[in-house]
Design a protein around this motif. Structure first.
Motif: not given
Lengths: 212, 212
Positions: A126-148
């Motif tokens: 989350y920190e990486w996405v916030e820093k490199h893409l911007g805070p709005d991208w927190i809403n667009r990050l999906i964490l999952t160990r199963d991408k299917t």
């Protein structure tokens, strides 16, 4: 009236793009090599361009270390605090993703698997996405160990073999070229994207838009 | 041969169930009330059974606090370290989920939205799942602020209005009854599940299995 409904549905349909983090946007291998050499300056290592397995340990394990205990310490490097936070960018990736998200009819989500040892990797993604893409991208990050399990038309990801609970994921897999997959022949319906810098990603996205 | 293929596909198709954490498996409201009363023993509060808005602040904001600054401190309670880690269980939820995951032809994933202030909530949701469901469930936790992006046949979630980038999510929404939605009339195709203790969840899952 039927036609109107059809047009309405078509107009609403957007191309849903899922983009992986590690080794697609964030330079995991480069950072691992840097941290390894910093910690073990007198041990052999594998330059990024010679890395040829998906999991680092599979290849490093074959090196002749002066101190044999090194092979048991490899995972500690990427399980450490700040490892994921401090990953450098893959060239042009973040610019491309931001530009893609501005394209008409395209929705972009970041789709990343945290380590099973999630303590640092989950929040630091989350920190990486916030820093490199911007805070709005927190809403667009999906964490999952199963991408299917994630909905999308395309998944851009350097991992060649992606399996999970869904036998037929909704997305078409676009293999992002990385050292670990450079010698792998991409089979079936999969495509390749070699980099974020030569502009081919734009043509690819436009092509996919026409097909949905 | 065509028939064989058909049977093969049918045999492989499992019911994919997505289950929310906060207020479906983890007692967010109860813990918030406890922490609030611990911090502000002399201020008015809202008993869990009288909570009637999805967001806590919307209702607490109407209380006449002795110290008016309290209303600006509410969010700090659930943004604090260990708040999510320490959430108690909703009665019977974890047992039900573990039993559901053992049912033939059913796959269960936990689907939870971390706070925008992700620092503690993201890793602590993993911690909660690991502690209350077991380490294998780390592989079955999906963190996303947009649940329409997740594939599934059912989403069991106390939030009545779930929207996102996908206009038509793949799942049917089963509203898990919680204080915040007890007075809301569930409309359209949505169902309700009132608790994890009276066994109705089993009948519901069996019914859904017949329909896929």
């Amino acid at each position: 009236m039927a036609a109107k409904r059809g047009i309405g549905s078509l107009a609403q349909r957007k191309l849903m793009v899922l983009i992986d983090l590690d080794e697609t946007l964030a330079a995991f291998e480069k950072h691992f090599m840097f941290k390894f050499r910093e910690k073990y300056p007198n041990e052999p290592y594998i330059p990024v361009e010679k890395r040829n397995t998906f999991y680092i340990a599979d290849q490093y394990d074959k090196l002749n270390f002066t101190d044999d205990s090194v092979r048991f310490e490899l995972k500690k490097i990427y399980r450490s605090e700040y490892f994921f936070r401090d990953l450098p960018e893959i060239d042009g990736g973040c610019e491309a993703v931001k530009e893609m998200a501005e394209m008409e009819g395209v929705e972009v989500f970041i789709c990343s698997s945290p380590l099973f040892q999630y303590k640092y990797s989950a929040p630091e993604k989350y920190e990486w996405v916030e820093k490199h893409l911007g805070p709005d991208w927190i809403n667009r990050l999906i964490l999952t160990r199963d991408k299917t399990m994630i909905n999308g038309d395309i998944l851009i990801d350097d991992k060649v073999h992606i399996t999970g609970a869904m036998n037929s994921p909704s997305w078409k897999h676009v293999v992002f070229t990385a050292s670990n997959n450079q010698n792998v022949k991409v089979k079936g319906e999969k495509l390749r994207l070699d980099n974020w810098t030569d502009g081919t990603w734009r043509t690819m996205i436009e092509d996919f838009k026409k097909r949905i």
